[in-house]
Structures are given as C-alpha cells and as structure tokens.
Design a protein around this motif. Sequence first.
Motif, PDB file in Angstrom:
ATOM      1  N   GLN A   1     -21.594  11.220 -21.460  1.00 19.40           N
ATOM      2  CA  GLN A   1     -22.416  11.482 -22.537  1.00 19.40           C
ATOM      3  C   GLN A   1     -23.065  10.303 -23.195  1.00 19.40           C
ATOM      4  O   GLN A   1     -24.322  10.086 -23.322  1.00 19.40           O
ATOM      5  CB  GLN A   1     -21.519  12.134 -23.458  1.00 19.40           C
TER       6      GLN A   1
ATOM      7  N   THR B   1     -27.275   9.391 -22.380  1.00 20.85           N
ATOM      8  CA  THR B   1     -28.023   9.478 -23.955  1.00 20.85           C
ATOM      9  C   THR B   1     -28.828   8.558 -24.271  1.00 20.85           C
ATOM     10  O   THR B   1     -29.848   8.393 -24.561  1.00 20.85           O
ATOM     11  CB  THR B   1     -27.102  10.212 -24.821  1.00 20.85           C
TER      12      THR B   1
ATOM     13  N   SER C   1     -30.271  20.477 -23.154  1.00 16.06           N
ATOM     14  CA  SER C   1     -29.516  19.329 -22.751  1.00 16.06           C
ATOM     15  C   SER C   1     -29.696  18.863 -21.366  1.00 16.06           C
ATOM     16  O   SER C   1     -29.537  19.605 -20.375  1.00 16.06           O
ATOM     17  CB  SER C   1     -28.185  19.167 -23.422  1.00 16.06           C
TER      18      SER C   1
ATOM     19  N   HIS D   1     -22.260  19.882 -20.452  1.00 13.32           N
ATOM     20  CA  HIS D   1     -21.006  19.751 -21.519  1.00 13.32           C
ATOM     21  C   HIS D   1     -19.954  19.172 -21.044  1.00 13.32           C
ATOM     22  O   HIS D   1     -19.398  19.405 -19.889  1.00 13.32           O
ATOM     23  CB  HIS D   1     -20.760  21.214 -22.209  1.00 13.32           C
ATOM     24  N   SER D   2     -19.398  18.054 -22.032  1.00  9.67           N
ATOM     25  CA  SER D   2     -18.114  17.473 -21.248  1.00  9.67           C
ATOM     26  C   SER D   2     -16.937  18.249 -22.029  1.00  9.67           C
ATOM     27  O   SER D   2     -17.068  18.983 -23.031  1.00  9.67           O
ATOM     28  CB  SER D   2     -18.117  16.012 -22.067  1.00  9.67           C
TER      29      SER D   2
END
Length: 257
Positions: free
Chosen positions: A80, A84, A244, A248-249
Amino acid sequence: MGLWFLTVACSSLWVGLGLGGAPCKYPPHLWCSSREIAQACKAEKQCAKVTSAPQKADPVSISLYYESLCPACRSFLVLQLFPTWLMLGDIMDITLVPYGNAKERKGATKWEFECQHGPDECLGNVMEACLIHLFEDMYFPLIFCMESSANVTQNLPTCMKLYRPDISLANLTACVNGDLGNKLMHANAERTRALNPPHKYVPWIVINGSHTEALQSRSQAALFKMVCDLYKGEPPVACLDKKSPFPHSQQYSCLNA
C-alpha cells in the motif's frame, strides 16, 4: 493580415474592459510582462488572473510506526504505502518510525532493546533507522527492497547495490553498530511512546497528525484512494481514475503486548 487583425481585436477587447488608460503607452501583449506596465495600463487584476499559478495545497501527511519483521507492517508498507508513494509522491509527506512494540532499558553504556520478533527485528529496526538518517533522499526504496525480500536484514547489501551502488556499505554498518544507531533507536522509542492516543498495535498509521480507527482501517484497505480524497489541491492525473490501482490489503496487525 491575420496577426494585425488579431492584435487590433485584442486591443479593442482590453480597452472595452476599461483597461489601457491614457498613461498606458504599451501594446496589449506587453501589459502583463511586468508589474509596472500592468499598473500603468490598469490591468493588475486581469494580469493576476492570467499569470498566477494555482496554489498547491499541503501534502497529505502519513506517519507509519512499525517494526521491521511484523508481517502486517511489511504487508502495508510493500503493498500500500510504497506503491501509493510512487504514484502520488508529489502530494504526500512520508515519515517512517521503525520501533513498533519494542521495549528499551538503559544499560551501562547504551540503550538496550527487546523486540517483539526477536534480535533480528532489532537489527532490522536499527538498519532502517540508519537508512532514514543517512539517505534522506533515497531511503524509502531501500526500505521497500528490504521489507519485500525473504530475509529483511540479509538482503540489505543487494538493495544497496540496486538503489545506491555509489555509496559504501561501511557508513551504514558504522551507524548500525555504533552510538549513532543506538541514539536513533532511542529517539524512535521516545517518538513512539509520545503517540496520542498510545499505540495498541502496529502498523500504527497517523494521517495529518491524527490517528483514529476509521483512518487506520481506511488506510490499510485502500491508501491510494484515501490520499486522493484527502488532498485539497488540484488532484494529480493518477487520482482522476476513481478506481484504486492496488488491491485492498488484509487488515491485521501485531498487537502491543
């Protein structure tokens, strides 16, 4: 003919707007070339609109309190935070504090540390603290390289060759094994203890100076989208896609015992 017509048309438009009064001796295409000319031609407001660049907003501040061998910390940093930052680094301000759930006590000559995942984690913490201190302009790729490898501490020489082949490993080794590394870890211990609210687990994520369970959950689930949403300035191109770019983590943590 066309250029002459365009110049005359522009002159008529500016005069029609009440600009270019009697004291003005300059053609319209020069009215915004300097403050003095703009004042003489009564065009300050219009020139300000033409020449002023959009003001940049403050970057989104993200502080990560973590420990080097915590699986949840490694997952967040690798999947993440670093991706990012690669895409949105211009609107982000990153702070990494490697210490996490460690404990410290004052020894005879230096601070002594006990880490949640054993001595190798203490070694990883001080390695990364020294990287942050010594390589302010390039520490994050090095830490990402370490945290994404099978063995965090043993992979450092390879990471240095990849990202900083011009720098000798000796300077980093001296920091890790010397007084500087010990002082850096003590400073990170103090910063971690000063958290308000106190941290209960790691990764502990502070957004724009605040930690809440909502911000923590949102950060671990989809940090990229959260940064885009929180930035108050003109969004970068990467933010224009509403989806995104990263999956998702999983939201799990290493608890502070």
